[in-house]
Design a protein around this motif. Structure first.
Motif, PDB file in Angstrom:
ATOM      1  N   UNK A  92       0.810  -1.206   0.000  1.00  0.00           N
ATOM      2  CA  UNK A  92       0.000   0.000   0.000  1.00  0.00           C
ATOM      3  C   UNK A  92       0.848   1.263   0.000  1.00  0.00           C
ATOM      4  N   UNK A  93       2.079   1.186   0.520  1.00  0.00           N
ATOM      5  CA  UNK A  93       2.955   2.352   0.575  1.00  0.00           C
ATOM      6  C   UNK A  93       4.410   1.878   0.556  1.00  0.00           C
ATOM      7  N   UNK A  94       5.331   2.827   0.704  1.00  0.00           N
ATOM      8  CA  UNK A  94       6.742   2.474   0.640  1.00  0.00           C
ATOM      9  C   UNK A  94       7.194   1.561   1.764  1.00  0.00           C
ATOM     10  N   UNK A  98       8.786  -2.248   1.194  1.00  0.00           N
ATOM     11  CA  UNK A  98      10.047  -2.747   1.737  1.00  0.00           C
ATOM     12  C   UNK A  98       9.857  -4.124   2.373  1.00  0.00           C
ATOM     13  N   UNK A  99       8.718  -4.327   3.050  1.00  0.00           N
ATOM     14  CA  UNK A  99       8.432  -5.632   3.642  1.00  0.00           C
ATOM     15  C   UNK A  99       8.220  -6.669   2.550  1.00  0.00           C
ATOM     16  N   UNK A 117      17.066  -7.376   6.178  1.00  0.00           N
ATOM     17  CA  UNK A 117      16.990  -6.882   4.798  1.00  0.00           C
ATOM     18  C   UNK A 117      16.491  -5.444   4.767  1.00  0.00           C
ATOM     19  N   UNK A 118      15.445  -5.157   5.519  1.00  0.00           N
ATOM     20  CA  UNK A 118      14.906  -3.791   5.534  1.00  0.00           C
ATOM     21  C   UNK A 118      15.906  -2.822   6.148  1.00  0.00           C
ATOM     22  N   UNK A 119      16.636  -3.279   7.172  1.00  0.00           N
ATOM     23  CA  UNK A 119      17.575  -2.403   7.880  1.00  0.00           C
ATOM     24  C   UNK A 119      18.879  -2.193   7.136  1.00  0.00           C
ATOM     25  N   UNK A 124      18.739   3.468  -1.359  1.00  0.00           N
ATOM     26  CA  UNK A 124      17.288   3.535  -1.532  1.00  0.00           C
ATOM     27  C   UNK A 124      16.529   2.984  -0.326  1.00  0.00           C
ATOM     28  N   UNK A 125      17.201   2.766   0.794  1.00  0.00           N
ATOM     29  CA  UNK A 125      16.528   2.209   1.974  1.00  0.00           C
ATOM     30  C   UNK A 125      15.332   3.067   2.356  1.00  0.00           C
TER      31      UNK A 125
END
Length: 256
Positions: A92-94, A98-99, A117-119, A124-125
């Protein structure tokens, strides 16, 4: 005293070791001065949950908030088996994107690699805009300011040092060269190959202010639960399955 290549290594490596240690001391002094810089006028503004997570505990906490936010909105499910499964068809959003990217096409994954991975630090994180705002407000130092320093010089001493230590052994002086090399490896590497805490004194004051709230959730609202997760970590989550999934796994017992 060692002579030849062994003596040359001892002299050069001792001088470099002294320079590296002195550089580390200078770095600590500079970090102290950087942390005392005056904050911007916007430093007292209200922070959103993403900024709070980054300020208190960095990108890892930010990622945990993203996972729990999806779980509470029934767009993902996190179980006590330490796995997350995606329920929503598309992000739904950025933050959700990422998830999705971290979980992958299987749409289920163990939570620990998803958080890592997200951290991960990339240009572009998803957490970078929030971190930039905190840096501009004077609550966090930049990654460049707190990043490891002296690693190049350290490698320049250690790698040739191994060859010189071996050469010293060939010349009949194996102990001094070997001891100095391993002393550098054991003592200097932990000093330089690490990132210092990024919060400024103003940022630490904001964290102390946030931690005056009770760690337990006072309401069942998403905002309340996520803010306490951002401030206190997974221990503040009332759901035992979520706590199990996001807290570090228990240490494996060593065989007797």
């Amino acid at each position: 005293m060692p002579t030849g290549l062994g003596g040359l290594y001892l002299a050069v490596a001792t001088a470099c070791l002294g320079c590296l240690v002195a550089g580390w001391v200078v770095r600590v002094v500079l970090m102290y001065r950087l942390r005392r810089r005056p904050a911007s006028p916007g430093a007292g503004r209200p922070l959103d949950v993403w900024e709070i997570a980054l300020l208190v505990a960095g990108p890892g906490r930010f990622a945990q908030v993203a996972l729990v936010a999806m779980h509470r909105r029934r767009r993902a499910v996190i179980g006590a088996d330490r796995r997350i499964g995606l329920l929503a068809p598309v992000p739904e959003d950025g933050y959700e994107r990422a998830v999705f990217d971290a979980v992958g096409s299987a749409r289920t994954a163990v939570t620990d690699p998803v958080v890592e991975h997200i951290a991960r630090s990339t240009p572009t994180a998803v957490w970078r805009p929030a971190r930039t705002r905190l840096e501009q407000d004077g609550l966090l130092l930049t990654e460049r300011e707190v990043g490891p320093r002296g690693v190049t010089g350290l490698c320049g001493v250690l790698l040739p040092g191994l060859g010189f230590a071996i050469a010293g052994g060939v010349n009949g002086y194996p102990v001094p060269g070997g001891l100095l090399f391993f002393a550098q490896l054991a003592v200097v590497t932990p000093l330089f190959d690490r990132t210092l805490a990024p919060q400024t004194l103003t940022g630490r004051a904001r964290i102390a202010e946030l931690r005056t709230m009770p760690p337990t959730v006072s309401t069942d609202s998403d905002e309340d639960a996520l803010i306490r997760l951002a401030v206190f970590g997974p221990e503040a989550l009332p759901d035992p399955a979520l706590r199990t999934a996001l807290m570090p796994p228990p240490a494996q017992p060593t065989p007797g």
